[in-house]
Design a protein around this motif. Structure first.
Motif, short mmCIF file in Angstrom:
data_model
loop_
_atom_site.label_atom_id
_atom_site.label_comp_id
_atom_site.label_asym_id
_atom_site.label_seq_id
_atom_site.Cartn_x
_atom_site.Cartn_y
_atom_site.Cartn_z
N ILE A 2 -14.05 22.42 -21.02
CA ILE A 2 -12.92 21.60 -20.59
C ILE A 2 -13.25 20.71 -19.39
O ILE A 2 -12.39 19.98 -18.91
CB ILE A 2 -11.68 22.48 -20.27
N GLU A 3 -14.49 20.76 -18.96
CA GLU A 3 -14.95 19.96 -17.82
C GLU A 3 -14.59 18.49 -18.01
O GLU A 3 -14.91 17.88 -19.04
CB GLU A 3 -16.46 20.12 -17.65
N ALA A 53 -2.95 31.33 -16.37
CA ALA A 53 -3.73 30.48 -17.27
C ALA A 53 -4.60 29.51 -16.48
O ALA A 53 -5.74 29.24 -16.84
CB ALA A 53 -2.81 29.74 -18.21
N LEU A 54 -4.05 28.98 -15.39
CA LEU A 54 -4.84 28.07 -14.54
C LEU A 54 -6.06 28.79 -13.99
O LEU A 54 -7.16 28.22 -13.94
CB LEU A 54 -3.98 27.52 -13.41
N ASP A 55 -5.89 30.05 -13.59
CA ASP A 55 -7.02 30.84 -13.10
C ASP A 55 -8.02 31.13 -14.23
O ASP A 55 -9.23 31.01 -14.03
CB ASP A 55 -6.54 32.16 -12.50
N ALA A 56 -7.52 31.49 -15.39
CA ALA A 56 -8.39 31.83 -16.52
C ALA A 56 -9.19 30.62 -17.01
O ALA A 56 -10.34 30.77 -17.45
CB ALA A 56 -7.56 32.41 -17.66
N MET A 57 -8.62 29.45 -16.91
CA MET A 57 -9.29 28.23 -17.37
C MET A 57 -10.56 27.91 -16.60
O MET A 57 -11.47 27.27 -17.15
CB MET A 57 -8.35 27.02 -17.22
N GLY A 113 -14.67 25.47 -17.17
CA GLY A 113 -14.93 24.18 -16.55
C GLY A 113 -13.76 23.72 -15.71
O GLY A 113 -12.72 24.36 -15.65
N ARG A 114 -13.97 22.58 -15.06
CA ARG A 114 -12.93 22.00 -14.21
C ARG A 114 -12.37 20.76 -14.90
O ARG A 114 -13.05 19.74 -15.02
CB ARG A 114 -13.52 21.62 -12.85
#
Length: 179
Positions: free
Chosen positions: A92-93, A113-117, A121-122
């Motif tokens: 997802i970078e 979910a934000l933490d798991a993502m 990637g960023r």
């Protein structure tokens, strides 16, 4: 316990189509869009969104499934923990990530979910699309960018989403009131 129907076909299909038009209108030039459905029921909504988007875009966005169960700050407080699978076959970078869930209530699942993502990637940008927004129930300051329907709920009420993909006869969204 009372059940009140708040959304069903054909209004559900119209709502999904409207949300997809909003997603298309807000595309960012030069940045690839990917979809992450939040487990467990957000994946069905994400698949519907991806299917509808594929009708209007030359290339359908990639779709993945994200389980943020163990990233929740309250998972140890639950009697049962039912983890699901994460399946994100892409990085997802630097991409526009559309997080998709069926119901936004406290905001804890979205924060998790934000933490798991971060393991994938960023992203360049993260947006949240929900079918039902339970307003007035937020524990965290999280709001959706795309909302199918906002519903005023009390803490004693629950929103139940039934998808045909889960074996239900028809797609229906219920507001359940506990006495």
């Amino acid at each position: 316990m009372t059940h009140k129907l708040i959304l069903s076909s054909p209004l559900l299909e119209i709502t999904i189509s409207r949300l997809c038009q909003e997603l298309i209108e807000n595309q960012i030039q030069g940045i690839e869009t990917v979809i992450l459905g939040l487990q467990p029921r957000g994946i069905y909504f994400a698949e519907r969104i991806a299917k509808e988007l594929s009708k209007h875009l030359p290339e359908a966005p990639q779709i993945g499934q994200l389980d943020a169960t163990f990233y929740r700050d309250d998972f140890r407080r639950r009697d049962t923990v039912a983890p699901n699978s994460t399946n994100i076959p892409f990085i997802i970078e630097n991409k526009r990530v559309i997080l998709i869930d069926d119901v936004l209530a406290t905001g804890r699942m979205v924060r998790a979910a934000l933490d798991a993502m971060t393991a994938f990637g960023r992203p360049a940008k993260v947006e949240l699309c929900v079918l039902i927004d339970r307003i007035y129930n937020r524990d965290l300051p999280i709001n959706a960018d795309y909302i199918g329907k906002s519903v005023n709920t009390l803490s004693t009420e629950k929103v139940l989403v039934e998808w045909t993909e889960q074996g239900h006869e028809a797609d229906k969204i219920w507001l359940i009131t506990h006495p």
